[in-house]
Motif scaffolding. Structure first.
Motif, short mmCIF file in Angstrom:
data_model
loop_
_atom_site.label_atom_id
_atom_site.label_comp_id
_atom_site.label_asym_id
_atom_site.label_seq_id
_atom_site.Cartn_x
_atom_site.Cartn_y
_atom_site.Cartn_z
N GLN A 191 32.44 65.28 43.18
CA GLN A 191 33.58 64.81 42.39
C GLN A 191 33.59 63.28 42.26
O GLN A 191 34.24 62.74 41.36
CB GLN A 191 34.88 65.29 43.03
N TRP A 192 32.87 62.60 43.15
CA TRP A 192 32.84 61.13 43.11
C TRP A 192 31.49 60.56 42.71
O TRP A 192 31.33 59.35 42.65
CB TRP A 192 33.26 60.56 44.47
N LEU A 193 30.52 61.41 42.49
CA LEU A 193 29.19 60.92 42.11
C LEU A 193 29.15 60.62 40.61
O LEU A 193 28.38 61.20 39.84
CB LEU A 193 28.11 61.94 42.50
N ARG A 194 30.01 59.69 40.23
CA ARG A 194 30.10 59.27 38.84
C ARG A 194 29.92 57.75 38.79
O ARG A 194 30.33 57.03 39.71
CB ARG A 194 31.45 59.64 38.22
N THR A 195 29.32 57.28 37.73
CA THR A 195 28.98 55.85 37.63
C THR A 195 30.20 54.96 37.84
O THR A 195 30.14 53.97 38.59
CB THR A 195 28.36 55.56 36.26
N GLU A 196 31.33 55.31 37.21
CA GLU A 196 32.50 54.43 37.30
C GLU A 196 33.05 54.37 38.73
O GLU A 196 33.53 53.32 39.18
CB GLU A 196 33.59 54.88 36.32
N VAL A 197 32.99 55.50 39.47
CA VAL A 197 33.45 55.49 40.85
C VAL A 197 32.50 54.67 41.73
O VAL A 197 32.93 53.85 42.55
CB VAL A 197 33.56 56.92 41.40
N LEU A 198 31.21 54.88 41.54
CA LEU A 198 30.22 54.17 42.36
C LEU A 198 30.22 52.67 42.08
O LEU A 198 29.95 51.87 42.98
CB LEU A 198 28.84 54.77 42.13
N LEU A 199 30.54 52.29 40.85
CA LEU A 199 30.67 50.86 40.55
C LEU A 199 31.84 50.25 41.31
O LEU A 199 31.75 49.14 41.84
CB LEU A 199 30.85 50.66 39.04
N ALA A 200 32.95 50.99 41.38
CA ALA A 200 34.11 50.51 42.14
C ALA A 200 33.76 50.39 43.62
O ALA A 200 34.12 49.42 44.29
CB ALA A 200 35.29 51.45 41.93
N VAL A 201 33.05 51.40 44.14
CA VAL A 201 32.66 51.37 45.55
C VAL A 201 31.75 50.19 45.84
O VAL A 201 31.83 49.57 46.91
CB VAL A 201 31.97 52.70 45.93
N SER A 202 30.91 49.83 44.89
CA SER A 202 30.03 48.66 45.10
C SER A 202 30.85 47.38 45.24
O SER A 202 30.44 46.46 45.95
CB SER A 202 29.02 48.54 43.95
N LYS A 203 31.99 47.32 44.58
CA LYS A 203 32.88 46.17 44.74
C LYS A 203 33.49 46.15 46.15
O LYS A 203 33.72 45.09 46.73
CB LYS A 203 33.97 46.18 43.68
N LEU A 204 33.77 47.34 46.68
CA LEU A 204 34.27 47.42 48.05
C LEU A 204 33.23 46.91 49.03
O LEU A 204 33.57 46.29 50.04
CB LEU A 204 34.62 48.88 48.40
N ASP A 205 31.96 47.18 48.73
CA ASP A 205 30.88 46.72 49.60
C ASP A 205 30.90 45.19 49.70
O ASP A 205 30.74 44.62 50.79
CB ASP A 205 29.54 47.20 49.04
N SER A 206 31.12 44.52 48.58
CA SER A 206 31.20 43.06 48.59
C SER A 206 32.41 42.59 49.39
O SER A 206 32.33 41.62 50.15
CB SER A 206 31.28 42.53 47.15
N LEU A 207 33.52 43.30 49.24
CA LEU A 207 34.74 42.96 49.98
C LEU A 207 34.50 43.12 51.48
O LEU A 207 34.95 42.28 52.29
CB LEU A 207 35.88 43.88 49.52
N ALA A 208 33.80 44.18 51.86
CA ALA A 208 33.51 44.41 53.28
C ALA A 208 32.67 43.28 53.86
O ALA A 208 32.94 42.78 54.96
CB ALA A 208 32.80 45.75 53.45
N ARG A 209 31.66 42.86 53.12
CA ARG A 209 30.79 41.79 53.62
C ARG A 209 31.56 40.49 53.82
O ARG A 209 31.32 39.76 54.78
CB ARG A 209 29.62 41.57 52.65
N GLU A 210 32.51 40.22 52.92
CA GLU A 210 33.33 39.02 53.07
C GLU A 210 34.14 39.06 54.37
O GLU A 210 34.43 38.03 54.96
CB GLU A 210 34.28 38.89 51.87
N ALA A 211 34.48 40.29 54.79
CA ALA A 211 35.26 40.45 56.02
C ALA A 211 34.38 40.60 57.25
O ALA A 211 34.89 40.80 58.36
CB ALA A 211 36.17 41.68 55.88
N GLY A 212 33.06 40.51 57.05
CA GLY A 212 32.15 40.64 58.17
C GLY A 212 31.96 42.07 58.62
O GLY A 212 31.61 42.33 59.79
N LEU A 213 32.18 43.03 57.71
CA LEU A 213 32.07 44.45 58.03
C LEU A 213 31.05 45.12 57.12
O LEU A 213 30.74 44.62 56.04
CB LEU A 213 33.43 45.15 57.83
N THR A 214 30.54 46.25 57.56
CA THR A 214 29.79 47.11 56.65
C THR A 214 30.79 47.94 55.86
O THR A 214 31.98 48.04 56.24
CB THR A 214 28.85 48.05 57.42
#
Length: 329
Positions: free
Chosen positions: A243-266
């Motif tokens: 249900q989440w393996l869609r381009t638009e969802v995965l693009l949003a998740v990639s933004k979360l990845d950047s946010l996590a790195r800024e916080a020093g987290l995976t």
């Protein structure tokens, strides 16, 4: 590892629990499974979650063997009953016969004398609640079960069950629903019903079936061997992940990845930490196919996310969050 009380009960659980759905007895060999369990113990995890139906009962056997020799009083061992474990008419559901027989079988596979939290894995509309809770009551009186929980029950089902549990003096203390940044269907009704009844949430899939692990990239094939691949996981799991393996969802998740790195987290640490920010959560269950995943993900314990970051997460995921309480279960 931090610990929290399970609802209003006196039972303390590790705020990150180790679960073995899909992995033990199926996706990984026994030696790897043992290594993951030992890694969990080494990091301070004391709460272990399984179910009789996982890997057709093999998951319980593997976990029991992995925990052999561990001080029983130092861990919380949880399992579940409801789904079919055999071909017979009574090898499923929440009848007295199946609950009693399933409990004894789980005790044997887990190599233990008692279960800390015994969950009704789903609601059984074909059996009266009174029959179900009388069976649970007898197991509690016999000392084979210490506490009772439910998994993926609606708010009304929980309220009705809690009323009967009080009458029969059954310690109903836990709810085990799916919960993550993307799946929040319990927030509207289930959480409030549980808070009224003193029931804590021990949630599964804080990484949204791995979508919040960062391993699935937009417009790229699903990694071979991943839980969402056609060669791994159950059809039920693949349906959830799909249900989440869609381009638009995965693009949003990639933004979360950047946010996590800024916080020093995976990204997985951020996802688990997000779940644990919510005061209604007693524990979040993680799975692992290798010890390093356990060691990395438990670092989310004790992490505090500020209100600004919580709002930013909601903004990034806006439009993809499922909140409909009707989808419970």
């Amino acid at each position: 590892m931090n610990h929290r009380r399970l609802g209003a009960s006196g039972l303390a659980v590790s705020e990150i629990a180790f679960g073995n759905w899909i992995t033990h007895g199926a996706q990984v060999d026994d030696n790897t499974a043992f290594s993951c369990v030992h890694a969990a113990l080494d990091t301070g995890i004391t709460t272990f979650d399984t179910a009789d139906v996982y890997s057709e009962t093999r998951a319980e056997s593997v976990l029991g063997q992995a925990l052999k020799g561990v001080r029983r009083e130092g861990i919380e061992l949880c399992t579940k009953v409801y789904h079919p474990t055999g071909a017979g008419n009574n090898d499923k559901g929440l009848s007295r016969k199946h609950i009693m027989e399933a409990c004894h079988a789980s005790l044997n596979r887990l190599q233990t004398d008692y279960i800390d939290v015994y969950y009704a894995h789903r609601f059984d509309a074909t059996v009266s609640l009174e029959e179900t809770f009388l069976a649970f009551s007898d197991l509690v009186r016999q000392g084979k079960v210490l506490y009772v929980g439910v998994s993926e029950w609606t708010a009304d089902q929980i309220t009705n069950g809690a009323a009967l549990a009080r009458e029969l003096r059954v310690p109903l203390v836990a709810s085990q629903p799916q919960y993550s940044m993307l799946w929040r269907v319990i927030e509207a009704e289930v959480v409030h019903a549980c808070e009224r009844e003193g029931i804590g949430q021990v949630v599964w899939s804080p990484l949204a079936q791995g979508i919040l692990s960062g391993k699935y990239a937009p417009e790229k094939p699903v990694p071979s061997g991943s839980r969402a691949s056609s060669s791994a996981g159950s059809p039920f799991f693949n349906k959830l992940a799909g249900q989440w393996l869609r381009t638009e969802v995965l693009l949003a998740v990639s933004k979360l990845d950047s946010l996590a790195r800024e916080a020093g987290l995976t990204l997985p640490q951020l996802a688990i930490a997000w779940v644990l920010q919510n005061p209604h959560i007693s524990a979040a269950i993680i799975g692992a196919s290798k010890p390093e995943q356990v060691q990395e993900n438990v670092k989310a314990s004790g992490v505090r996310l500020d209100s600004e970051m919580m709002r930013e997460i909601d903004t990034i995921l806006d439009g993809f969050i499922e909140r409909d309480p009707a989808k419970t279960g």
